[in-house]
Scaffold this active site. Sequence first.
Site, PDB file in Angstrom:
ATOM      1  N   ASP A  14       0.853  -1.181   0.000  1.00 17.53           N
ATOM      2  CA  ASP A  14       0.000   0.000   0.000  1.00 17.53           C
ATOM      3  C   ASP A  14       0.891   1.233   0.000  1.00 17.53           C
ATOM      4  O   ASP A  14       2.003   1.199   0.527  1.00 17.53           O
ATOM      5  CB  ASP A  14      -0.896   0.021   1.240  1.00 17.53           C
ATOM      6  CG  ASP A  14      -1.953  -1.069   1.226  1.00 17.53           C
ATOM      7  OD1 ASP A  14      -2.433  -1.410   0.132  1.00 17.53           O
ATOM      8  OD2 ASP A  14      -2.313  -1.550   2.308  1.00 17.53           O
ATOM      9  N   ASP A  38      -7.013  -1.316  -4.514  1.00 16.42           N
ATOM     10  CA  ASP A  38      -8.051  -0.962  -3.545  1.00 16.42           C
ATOM     11  C   ASP A  38      -8.975   0.116  -4.111  1.00 16.42           C
ATOM     12  O   ASP A  38     -10.195   0.056  -3.940  1.00 16.42           O
ATOM     13  CB  ASP A  38      -7.432  -0.440  -2.246  1.00 16.42           C
ATOM     14  CG  ASP A  38      -6.587  -1.474  -1.530  1.00 16.42           C
ATOM     15  OD1 ASP A  38      -6.852  -2.678  -1.671  1.00 16.42           O
ATOM     16  OD2 ASP A  38      -5.648  -1.056  -0.814  1.00 16.42           O
TER      17      ASP A  38
END
Length: 157
Positions: free
Chosen positions: A111, A129
């Site tokens: 991330d 995401d």
Amino acid sequence: MRYYILALIVIIFDQATKWMIVYSMDLHDQIELIPGFLFFTSHRNSGAAWGILEGQMWLFYIVTVIVIAGIVYYMNQMKDESPFLLMGFGLVLGGAIGNFIDRIFLQEVIDFIDVIIFGYDFPIFNIADAALSVGVVLLIIMILIDEWNNKGVNSDE
């Protein structure tokens, strides 16, 4: 077919950006892009959103395979439906596969998009995401529109 291409574009963009983060930043390094709002922060997540179910890779493998199979099935069944519905499926498919690749090869998800909204430091996320979120919102909107249209048709009877 074009919605599978959309999924492929999401996967390529997701994996390319993750690769750039891994090879250009150390873990927890941060680059401020928009002061006080948008940062690139090198982060790893072995769970789901907000670190939920951390370390439960077997569960993510099973759920992801079921989700991918379901999306492919519905995309093939609904190939003549609304382009927005199919776009939603394509985004969800690309996002699911993008994070699945990380989980298979790294046992964690990379991330890096870090946003602070009105003082709240939103959980760090990635392109997969974002595609998943936008795709799910599109699917919900299309389902609600379909329900609304069907109720309008049924109420005339």
